[in-house]
Design a protein around this motif. Structure first.
Motif, PDB file in Angstrom:
ATOM      1  N   GLN A  73      31.123  20.336  37.741  1.00 49.04           N
ATOM      2  CA  GLN A  73      31.793  21.602  37.483  1.00 49.04           C
ATOM      3  C   GLN A  73      32.256  22.201  38.816  1.00 49.04           C
ATOM      4  OE1 GLN A  73      28.890  24.132  35.564  1.00 49.04           O
ATOM      5  NE2 GLN A  73      27.893  24.722  37.478  1.00 49.04           N
ATOM      6  N   ALA A  74      33.351  22.928  38.777  1.00 48.27           N
ATOM      7  CA  ALA A  74      33.931  23.493  39.992  1.00 48.27           C
ATOM      8  C   ALA A  74      33.959  25.005  39.914  1.00 48.27           C
ATOM      9  CB  ALA A  74      35.341  22.961  40.209  1.00 48.27           C
ATOM     10  N   VAL A  75      33.769  25.639  41.063  1.00 52.38           N
ATOM     11  CA  VAL A  75      33.736  27.094  41.185  1.00 52.38           C
ATOM     12  C   VAL A  75      34.827  27.524  42.149  1.00 52.38           C
ATOM     13  CG1 VAL A  75      32.349  29.063  41.951  1.00 52.38           C
ATOM     14  CG2 VAL A  75      31.260  27.167  40.743  1.00 52.38           C
ATOM     15  N   ASP A  76      35.517  28.600  41.806  1.00 50.34           N
ATOM     16  CA  ASP A  76      36.510  29.148  42.737  1.00 50.34           C
ATOM     17  C   ASP A  76      36.869  30.557  42.291  1.00 50.34           C
ATOM     18  OD1 ASP A  76      38.109  29.288  44.921  1.00 50.34           O
ATOM     19  OD2 ASP A  76      39.499  27.710  44.327  1.00 50.34           O
ATOM     20  N   GLY A  77      37.620  31.250  43.133  1.00 49.31           N
ATOM     21  CA  GLY A  77      38.042  32.607  42.830  1.00 49.31           C
ATOM     22  C   GLY A  77      39.467  32.842  43.281  1.00 49.31           C
ATOM     23  N   THR A  78      40.088  33.873  42.735  1.00 47.71           N
ATOM     24  CA  THR A  78      41.440  34.249  43.124  1.00 47.71           C
ATOM     25  C   THR A  78      41.570  35.760  43.074  1.00 47.71           C
ATOM     26  OG1 THR A  78      43.795  33.850  42.681  1.00 47.71           O
ATOM     27  CG2 THR A  78      42.377  34.117  40.779  1.00 47.71           C
ATOM     28  N   LYS A  79      42.379  36.312  43.959  1.00 46.77           N
ATOM     29  CA  LYS A  79      42.604  37.752  43.978  1.00 46.77           C
ATOM     30  C   LYS A  79      43.702  38.094  42.977  1.00 46.77           C
ATOM     31  CE  LYS A  79      39.904  37.901  47.644  1.00 46.77           C
ATOM     32  NZ  LYS A  79      39.893  36.491  48.057  1.00 46.77           N
ATOM     33  N   ILE A  80      43.443  39.085  42.124  1.00 48.08           N
ATOM     34  CA  ILE A  80      44.421  39.511  41.121  1.00 48.08           C
ATOM     35  C   ILE A  80      44.664  41.003  41.267  1.00 48.08           C
ATOM     36  CG2 ILE A  80      44.873  39.749  38.650  1.00 48.08           C
ATOM     37  CD1 ILE A  80      43.409  37.220  38.133  1.00 48.08           C
ATOM     38  N   GLN A  81      45.932  41.361  41.284  1.00 46.09           N
ATOM     39  CA  GLN A  81      46.342  42.759  41.419  1.00 46.09           C
ATOM     40  C   GLN A  81      45.799  43.584  40.252  1.00 46.09           C
ATOM     41  OE1 GLN A  81      48.466  44.286  43.870  1.00 46.09           O
ATOM     42  NE2 GLN A  81      47.846  46.172  42.856  1.00 46.09           N
ATOM     43  N   GLY A  82      45.220  44.733  40.548  1.00 51.47           N
ATOM     44  CA  GLY A  82      44.778  45.644  39.515  1.00 51.47           C
ATOM     45  C   GLY A  82      45.917  46.543  39.058  1.00 51.47           C
ATOM     46  N   ALA A 140      50.821  34.880  32.138  1.00 47.67           N
ATOM     47  CA  ALA A 140      51.187  36.187  32.719  1.00 47.67           C
ATOM     48  C   ALA A 140      49.967  36.940  33.228  1.00 47.67           C
ATOM     49  CB  ALA A 140      51.948  37.031  31.693  1.00 47.67           C
ATOM     50  N   GLY A 141      49.055  36.203  33.871  1.00 53.16           N
ATOM     51  CA  GLY A 141      47.826  36.816  34.355  1.00 53.16           C
ATOM     52  C   GLY A 141      47.858  37.158  35.831  1.00 53.16           C
ATOM     53  N   ARG A 142      49.016  37.523  36.350  1.00 49.30           N
ATOM     54  CA  ARG A 142      49.106  37.847  37.769  1.00 49.30           C
ATOM     55  C   ARG A 142      48.555  39.228  38.101  1.00 49.30           C
ATOM     56  NH1 ARG A 142      51.500  34.878  41.374  1.00 49.30           N
ATOM     57  NH2 ARG A 142      52.629  32.998  40.757  1.00 49.30           N
ATOM     58  N   ARG A 143      48.364  40.067  37.087  1.00 46.58           N
ATOM     59  CA  ARG A 143      47.788  41.374  37.336  1.00 46.58           C
ATOM     60  C   ARG A 143      47.029  41.826  36.093  1.00 46.58           C
ATOM     61  NH1 ARG A 143      51.566  45.535  39.245  1.00 46.58           N
ATOM     62  NH2 ARG A 143      49.803  46.921  38.881  1.00 46.58           N
ATOM     63  N   PHE A 144      46.035  42.662  36.324  1.00 40.54           N
ATOM     64  CA  PHE A 144      45.286  43.242  35.212  1.00 40.54           C
ATOM     65  C   PHE A 144      46.032  44.470  34.696  1.00 40.54           C
ATOM     66  CE2 PHE A 144      41.723  41.174  37.573  1.00 40.54           C
ATOM     67  CZ  PHE A 144      41.374  40.270  36.575  1.00 40.54           C
ATOM     68  N   VAL A 169      38.237  45.581  33.235  1.00 41.51           N
ATOM     69  CA  VAL A 169      38.837  44.408  33.870  1.00 41.51           C
ATOM     70  C   VAL A 169      37.994  43.165  33.604  1.00 41.51           C
ATOM     71  CG1 VAL A 169      39.327  43.362  36.119  1.00 41.51           C
ATOM     72  CG2 VAL A 169      40.110  45.676  35.624  1.00 41.51           C
ATOM     73  N   GLN A 170      36.673  43.303  33.618  1.00 40.53           N
ATOM     74  CA  GLN A 170      35.801  42.167  33.312  1.00 40.53           C
ATOM     75  C   GLN A 170      36.065  41.644  31.899  1.00 40.53           C
ATOM     76  OE1 GLN A 170      32.814  40.313  35.018  1.00 40.53           O
ATOM     77  NE2 GLN A 170      33.942  39.220  33.430  1.00 40.53           N
ATOM     78  N   ALA A 171      36.234  42.569  30.948  1.00 38.31           N
ATOM     79  CA  ALA A 171      36.535  42.160  29.576  1.00 38.31           C
ATOM     80  C   ALA A 171      37.898  41.485  29.487  1.00 38.31           C
ATOM     81  CB  ALA A 171      36.488  43.382  28.652  1.00 38.31           C
ATOM     82  N   GLU A 172      38.883  42.008  30.230  1.00 43.20           N
ATOM     83  CA  GLU A 172      40.219  41.418  30.216  1.00 43.20           C
ATOM     84  C   GLU A 172      40.203  40.003  30.789  1.00 43.20           C
ATOM     85  OE1 GLU A 172      44.776  42.667  31.587  1.00 43.20           O
ATOM     86  OE2 GLU A 172      43.049  43.908  32.166  1.00 43.20           O
ATOM     87  N   TRP A 173      39.469  39.797  31.886  1.00 39.87           N
ATOM     88  CA  TRP A 173      39.378  38.471  32.490  1.00 39.87           C
ATOM     89  C   TRP A 173      38.659  37.496  31.558  1.00 39.87           C
ATOM     90  CZ3 TRP A 173      41.606  35.323  35.479  1.00 39.87           C
ATOM     91  CH2 TRP A 173      40.953  34.269  36.119  1.00 39.87           C
TER      92      TRP A 173
END
Length: 471
Positions: free
Chosen positions: A127-136, A420-424, A432-436
């Motif tokens: 399994q792989a783990v990573d993160g990305t910054k998303i505009q709020g 279309a997940g470039r921003r919340f 935001v946690q629920a949206e993600w």
């Protein structure tokens, strides 16, 4: 006879996957969502929860996450018309359902994973783990530091005082003055709340629009006011590019090095445990390695290369198990001098003879202490780091690390470009946690679309189906 809506929608259309998933939810699942399926005895018949949930899930799958856009889609787009049973729920109805139940919808991620497990799709080897910054849902323009807040506060207070000194209730434009006065009071309250947030969080910047969103650097340059979206993914099915998300968490921190244990635990909660986890150097931290070791979980993760830039970093020193000592790159021995505690962790201090260091050609580069010579402090965390370095030199670890990009990076590419997940679109950490999480649910449903026949057999729905009770 003209065709029905059901006949117009292809048998393997993704909207049917969303409907099948909703129909497969049990009464207990609906109770977890906080939804009752019993019809109201009085009043105008409401839209069935199955229809509303199906519309929202399919909307996330195709990149429509606005209640107003979903309202239009339920009138104009065949898959949404089919999911809504020919009805046309307005944006208020859709929003109220989403707002009331989006926190419970986070549990749906586990349901998609369970479905993939029943189909025997998940490859638990890696399994792989990573993160990305998303505009709020916040602009950088209104992300301010302390000095900027002070200037706005002073300007707002000055305008409020001017209105208080000059306004007269008997003049014709009194309502206009009152509206401006209330707007200024609201602004002053926001500014002072933002100042309190800066004191509490220790951050340099704070957003007046969404106080939970933080200023972060983009990987490609520039900055945004948003969140750090984290994910854990595994390969699903026979195709290399087919992936399933096991966990989706949001962080307010711009760095990743505290997130690894939390993500691994979140992935394990859904009923499976991968044989190995891979992550990039952004997650590297001795404490995280220790926690993974305590859990008995293998982790392949590169160590930052900063120490290798210095030829006399302590990690270039070789440990001698027989003498409980360290050999420096110049071949000199550092013996144990004392035991102590470093950040409440047991540690040992090793040192070379001062005269040896002063005579060494590396003096001035390795150490500048004429009195004590070169010393190094080795804690329990240091041992973990040494063990990890040895493990990362093995071919198995290197091979796992080579597979990391293909296991996780397409997840963010698909979510941002195709969903279309470039921003919340919501504000506040919990929202935001629920949206993600719902984006992760939709991502997994898209993956299940490729296994349509197996899914239909699993759910015992070989006949044409539509959301139960929605039509």
């Amino acid at each position: 006879m003209p065709p029905t809506i059901d006949e117009l929608l292809p048998e393997d259309h993704p909207a049917r996957i969303a409907a099948a998933f909703v129909d497969a939810l049990s009464a207990d699942d609906w109770a977890e969502l906080g939804v009752t399926l019993e019809a109201q005895r009085m009043g105008v018949p409401a839209y069935h929860p199955r229809a509303l949930l199906g519309v929202w899930l399919y909307g996330f799958m195709v990149g429509i996450r606005s209640s107003r856009k979903l309202e239009a889609a339920c009138r104009e787009q065949l898959p949404f018309v089919w999911l809504a049973g020919g009805g046309a729920p307005d944006h208020n109805t859709l929003w109220r359902f989403y707002q009331a139940h989006r926190e419970g919808m986070r549990r749906l991620l586990g349901k998609t994973i369970a479905m993939a497990m029943e189909l025997d799709l998940i490859d638990w080897a890696l399994q792989a783990v990573d993160g990305t910054k998303i505009q709020g849902d916040a602009s950088n323009r209104w992300t301010l530091d302390w000095e900027q807040l002070e200037r706005i506060e002073a300007r707002t207070v000055r305008k409020i005082r001017q209105i208080e000194e000059n306004r007269r209730p008997d003049i014709a434009d009194a309502p206009m003055w009152e509206d401006e006065y209330q707007a200024l009071q609201t602004m002053l309250q926001k500014v002072r709340g933002a100042q309190d947030e800066l004191r509490r969080s220790g951050q340099r910047f704070v957003s007046l629009v969404d106080a939970d969103a933080h200023m972060m650097r983009r990987s490609g340059g520039g900055s945004l006011t948003g969140y750090n979206a984290q994910a854990v993914a595994v390969r699903a099915g026979d195709e290399e590019s087919q992936l399933v998300m096991l966990a989706a968490e949001v962080s307010q921190s711009a760095v990743d090095n505290d997130e690894l244990p939390r993500l691994v635990d979140a992935a394990a909660q859904h009923g499976g445990r991968a044989g190995m986890t891979v992550a990039d150097a952004g997650y590297f931290k001795a404490d995280a390695l220790a926690q993974m070791r305590d859990r008995g979980m293998a982790i392949a993760m590169p160590e930052g290369r900063t120490f290798q830039d210095h030829p006399y970093h302590w990690r270039h020193f070789r440990y001698d198990t027989e003498g409980d000592s360290y050999i420096c790159p110049e071949g000199e021995t550092l013996v144990l001098r004392q035991s102590k505690y470093t950040r409440q962790t047991p540690a040992k201090l090793y040192g070379a003879e001062p005269e040896t260091c002063r005579a060494c050609r590396a003096f001035g580069t390795c150490t500048t202490s004429e009195e004590h010579g070169r010393t190094i402090t080795i804690s329990a965390e240091s041992r973990v780091l040494e063990d990890h370095r040895s493990w990362m030199e093995t071919e198995r670890a290197r091979e796992a690390l080579r597979k990391r990009p293909a296991l996780i990076e397409p997840v963010f590419g698909i979510i941002k470009e195709q969903m279309a997940g470039r921003r919340f679109l919501l504000r506040g950490f919990e929202a935001v946690q629920a949206e993600w999480s719902l984006l992760a649910v939709a991502f997994n449903l898209r993956a299940l679309c490729k296994h349509w026949k197996q899914l239909v057999a699993l759910l015992s729905m070989r006949q044409r189906f539509a959301p139960q009770g929605a039509h």
